[in-house]
Structure formats: C-alpha cells, structure tokens
Design a protein around this motif. Structure first.
Motif, PDB file in Angstrom:
ATOM      1  N   SER A 149       0.895  -1.032  -0.121  1.00 12.22           N
ATOM      2  CA  SER A 149       0.035  -0.024   0.015  1.00 12.22           C
ATOM      3  C   SER A 149       0.703   1.317  -0.057  1.00 12.22           C
ATOM      4  N   GLU A 150       0.333   2.366  -0.405  1.00 17.34           N
ATOM      5  CA  GLU A 150       0.894   3.800  -0.470  1.00 17.34           C
ATOM      6  C   GLU A 150       1.570   4.006   0.798  1.00 17.34           C
ATOM      7  N   GLY A 151       1.036   3.933   1.722  1.00 16.57           N
ATOM      8  CA  GLY A 151       1.380   4.526   3.190  1.00 16.57           C
ATOM      9  C   GLY A 151       2.394   3.327   3.951  1.00 16.57           C
ATOM     10  N   LYS A 152       1.816   2.299   4.000  1.00 19.24           N
ATOM     11  CA  LYS A 152       2.346   1.244   5.003  1.00 19.24           C
ATOM     12  C   LYS A 152       3.391   0.369   4.206  1.00 19.24           C
ATOM     13  N   GLY A 153       3.150   0.313   2.959  1.00 20.60           N
ATOM     14  CA  GLY A 153       3.932  -0.856   2.300  1.00 20.60           C
ATOM     15  C   GLY A 153       3.107  -2.376   2.354  1.00 20.60           C
ATOM     16  N   ILE A 154       4.029  -3.356   2.358  1.00 22.25           N
ATOM     17  CA  ILE A 154       3.580  -4.744   2.400  1.00 22.25           C
ATOM     18  C   ILE A 154       3.489  -5.087   3.945  1.00 22.25           C
ATOM     19  N   ASN A 155       2.454  -5.648   4.262  1.00 18.99           N
ATOM     20  CA  ASN A 155       2.254  -6.132   5.593  1.00 18.99           C
ATOM     21  C   ASN A 155       3.427  -6.782   6.191  1.00 18.99           C
ATOM     22  N   PRO A 156       3.921  -6.555   7.271  1.00 20.83           N
ATOM     23  CA  PRO A 156       5.099  -7.284   8.097  1.00 20.83           C
ATOM     24  C   PRO A 156       4.952  -8.956   7.907  1.00 20.83           C
ATOM     25  N   SER A 157       3.581  -9.241   8.329  1.00 24.79           N
ATOM     26  CA  SER A 157       3.157 -10.879   8.273  1.00 24.79           C
ATOM     27  C   SER A 157       3.505 -11.399   6.800  1.00 24.79           C
ATOM     28  N   ILE A 158       3.138 -10.608   5.996  1.00 20.26           N
ATOM     29  CA  ILE A 158       3.285 -11.361   4.716  1.00 20.26           C
ATOM     30  C   ILE A 158       4.754 -11.149   4.147  1.00 20.26           C
ATOM     31  N   LEU A 159       5.658 -10.221   4.599  1.00 20.81           N
ATOM     32  CA  LEU A 159       7.100 -10.407   4.157  1.00 20.81           C
ATOM     33  C   LEU A 159       7.663 -11.391   4.673  1.00 20.81           C
ATOM     34  N   LYS A 160       7.132 -12.077   5.858  1.00 17.50           N
ATOM     35  CA  LYS A 160       7.669 -13.197   6.593  1.00 17.50           C
ATOM     36  C   LYS A 160       7.561 -14.617   5.691  1.00 17.50           C
ATOM     37  N   ILE A 161       6.705 -14.687   4.974  1.00 16.23           N
ATOM     38  CA  ILE A 161       6.284 -15.774   4.378  1.00 16.23           C
ATOM     39  C   ILE A 161       6.628 -15.932   2.661  1.00 16.23           C
ATOM     40  N   VAL A 162       7.020 -14.901   2.168  1.00 16.24           N
ATOM     41  CA  VAL A 162       7.544 -14.720   0.759  1.00 16.24           C
ATOM     42  C   VAL A 162       8.670 -15.490   0.462  1.00 16.24           C
ATOM     43  N   ASP A 163       9.062 -15.784  -0.738  1.00 17.59           N
ATOM     44  CA  ASP A 163      10.124 -16.456  -1.058  1.00 17.59           C
ATOM     45  C   ASP A 163      11.465 -15.714  -1.215  1.00 17.59           C
ATOM     46  N   GLU A 164      11.135 -14.525  -1.785  1.00 21.47           N
ATOM     47  CA  GLU A 164      12.252 -13.290  -1.897  1.00 21.47           C
ATOM     48  C   GLU A 164      11.739 -12.449  -1.633  1.00 21.47           C
ATOM     49  N   THR A 165      12.381 -11.232  -1.289  1.00 19.97           N
ATOM     50  CA  THR A 165      12.304  -9.846  -1.272  1.00 19.97           C
ATOM     51  C   THR A 165      12.981  -8.843  -2.341  1.00 19.97           C
ATOM     52  N   ALA A 166      13.020  -8.004  -2.710  1.00 19.56           N
ATOM     53  CA  ALA A 166      13.672  -7.085  -3.632  1.00 19.56           C
ATOM     54  C   ALA A 166      13.351  -5.599  -3.404  1.00 19.56           C
ATOM     55  N   LYS A 167      14.211  -4.819  -3.931  1.00 21.67           N
ATOM     56  CA  LYS A 167      14.042  -3.335  -3.877  1.00 21.67           C
ATOM     57  C   LYS A 167      14.887  -2.834  -4.906  1.00 21.67           C
ATOM     58  N   LEU A 168      14.264  -1.454  -5.488  1.00 22.53           N
ATOM     59  CA  LEU A 168      14.775  -0.776  -6.626  1.00 22.53           C
ATOM     60  C   LEU A 168      15.804   0.149  -5.829  1.00 22.53           C
ATOM     61  N   PRO A 169      16.908   0.254  -6.540  1.00 23.09           N
ATOM     62  CA  PRO A 169      17.911   1.275  -6.266  1.00 23.09           C
ATOM     63  C   PRO A 169      17.554   2.584  -6.193  1.00 23.09           C
ATOM     64  N   ILE A 170      17.576   3.399  -5.307  1.00 21.35           N
ATOM     65  CA  ILE A 170      17.372   4.871  -5.195  1.00 21.35           C
ATOM     66  C   ILE A 170      18.703   5.548  -5.051  1.00 21.35           C
ATOM     67  N   LEU A 171      18.672   6.577  -6.245  1.00 17.04           N
ATOM     68  CA  LEU A 171      19.728   7.414  -6.298  1.00 17.04           C
ATOM     69  C   LEU A 171      19.775   8.714  -5.811  1.00 17.04           C
ATOM     70  N   GLY A 172      18.506   9.277  -5.767  1.00 15.55           N
ATOM     71  CA  GLY A 172      18.184  10.338  -5.153  1.00 15.55           C
ATOM     72  C   GLY A 172      17.961  10.637  -3.608  1.00 15.55           C
ATOM     73  N   ASP A 173      17.486  11.743  -3.293  1.00 11.84           N
ATOM     74  CA  ASP A 173      17.371  12.208  -1.814  1.00 11.84           C
ATOM     75  C   ASP A 173      15.883  11.408  -1.320  1.00 11.84           C
ATOM     76  N   ILE A 174      15.023  11.447  -2.303  1.00 10.33           N
ATOM     77  CA  ILE A 174      13.746  10.877  -1.929  1.00 10.33           C
ATOM     78  C   ILE A 174      13.873   9.400  -1.783  1.00 10.33           C
ATOM     79  N   GLU A 175      13.356   8.960  -0.563  1.00  7.87           N
ATOM     80  CA  GLU A 175      13.287   7.366  -0.315  1.00  7.87           C
ATOM     81  C   GLU A 175      12.564   6.250  -1.130  1.00  7.87           C
ATOM     82  N   SER A 176      11.501   6.852  -1.733  1.00  4.92           N
ATOM     83  CA  SER A 176      10.669   5.772  -2.308  1.00  4.92           C
ATOM     84  C   SER A 176      10.074   6.318  -3.327  1.00  4.92           C
TER      85      SER A 176
END
Length: 244
Positions: A198-225
C-alpha cells in the motif's frame, strides 16, 4: 459524477447483496441508526464485503439521490476465483506472472498498475476484499480500459494467495525497501508472483515473513521511495527484460 454502477438506499443495497450482485464497495454514513441499518451491517459482516464509514458529505458527492445513508458500487467486471485463475494460467503453457496488491488504496494508482500489468503480460491480478481501492469508473478510466482485458481475483487476505501460489510452484517476490537484495539480482524467468504494498504502509510485515524473496529498487536521489505504480512498472518491466 454518478457512475452507472452506483446503487443507493438501505433496502436496495440489502436486496442487491442477497441477490448476489457483484458489489465492490459500500459506503455507510457515520452514526447510521435503525433496524434496517443494523440488518445491513450484519449482512456486510456475514458476507465479508468491503465497506467503510464516511461522513454524509462523501455520500452526497457519490449520488444526488436520496441515499438514506448508504451507497454501494457494483463492480463493472466479474472477479475470478483464485483457484480457477491460477489453474487456467498453469494449463495455458505460458510462464505465469501474477501481481498481488496488498491494499493499494488510491484509485489512480490502482488503475495505472492495471494498465501497466496488461502491457507487460501479467497473467492475473489478486487483490484483497477489504481495504483496497474500489473498481469503479475512475479505475476504468485510469487503466485505459485494461481492466477489461486482465483477470482479477479477490481473496479474504493476501496471505491466502501467497500460500496458494507457493503450493502451485509459483515463486512469490515482495517489492520492499526493507531488504538488501536489489531487484536486478532476482531471477524472474520461472513462474512468479510479485507483491506490491500500500501507498502508506507498504507490504504487511506478516506477509514479508512468508514470501520466497524480497527485492528493492536502487534509489539514487534523496527521496527514499517511488510512487507504487511507478515502482510496479519498474518491477514488471524487469520481468519482461529477463523473459524476452
């Protein structure tokens, strides 16, 4: 502007639910009282429908008619059962690519994601029954009509879809900044499903615990998301790049 799939009035909404109408979201006026409103609320909980309490001003914007404190939106599409959706894709012979949306609440983001999903060959989109953006006229417009071209399934909880995907041999990858793994280090050539939060909270922590992998986009600027629809596009086109 009133949408053609909007219905209003307590009795009308009750009968629509009982007759099996494909209701996407219901808005109830805060502080609504009476036997009929109590009956409606009990029915909403029984059927586990998506509803929210709103001020009367919100209802007045949705319809100019005598709404009696209740406005419902009937989805302009039919939703697929999760099992049927996954089975159809697996039997098609194409490498599955599913998109799971964990309570994306902004209609414009939802519509933009659907449009990108259709353009990138996503096999199907899975959303949660409660907490997400409604499927309404704004969704259709923002998706540029793509919502009619891609199957969508509703589940009680995104966890249900995660477990079913995994049991079906589909790798589940969560898009989250709470990881050290870069998007470009993940393999998407096998059957997979991507979860966007979701826009404000992201993925629920309980869901992150059961996925196979996690991944992020590289952020090169000052804004974090990034905006979630933009991030989703980046993830989906990395899948396309790897599979071409």
């Amino acid at each position: 502007m009133e949408h053609e799939t909007t219905i209003f009035g307590i009795r009308a909404v009750i009968e629509a639910i009982k007759s099996g109408e494909n209701i996407d979201k219901i808005f109830l006026q805060k502080g609504l009282r009476g036997d009929l409103s109590t009956e409606l609320e009990q029915l909403l909980h029984k059927e586990r429908l998506n509803f929210s309490y709103v001020p009367v001003e919100k209802l007045n914007r949705l319809t100019t008619k005598n709404h009696q404190g209740v406005v419902a939106q009937i989805a302009p599409i039919s939703f697929y059962p999760l099992e049927e959706l996954v089975t159809n894709v697996l039997e098609s012979g194409k490498t599955p690519l599913f998109l799971l949306l964990d309570q994306i609440s902004d209609v414009r983001n939802f519509g933009a994601i659907i449009r990108t999903a259709e353009c990138t060959g996503v096999s199907g989109i899975i959303i949660q029954k409660k907490g997400g953006a409604p499927v309404n006229g704004d969704t259709i417009k923002t998706s540029a009509g793509a919502i009619f071209k891609i199957p969508i399934s509703k589940v009680d909880h995104i966890k249900d879809a995660v477990f079913y995907m995994q049991a079906s041999g589909i790798k589940v990858v969560a898009a989250t900044e709470k990881t050290d793994q870069n998007l470009y280090d993940v393999s998407f050539t096998e059957p997979c499903a991507i979860i966007m939060g979701s826009e404000g909270k992201g993925i629920n922590p309980s869901i992150l615990k059961i996925v196979d992998e996690t991944a992020k986009l590289p952020i090169l600027g000052d804004i974090e998301s990034l905006n979630v629809s933009v991030a989703c596009g980046a993830f989906l086109y990395e899948v396309v790049r790897q599979r071409l």
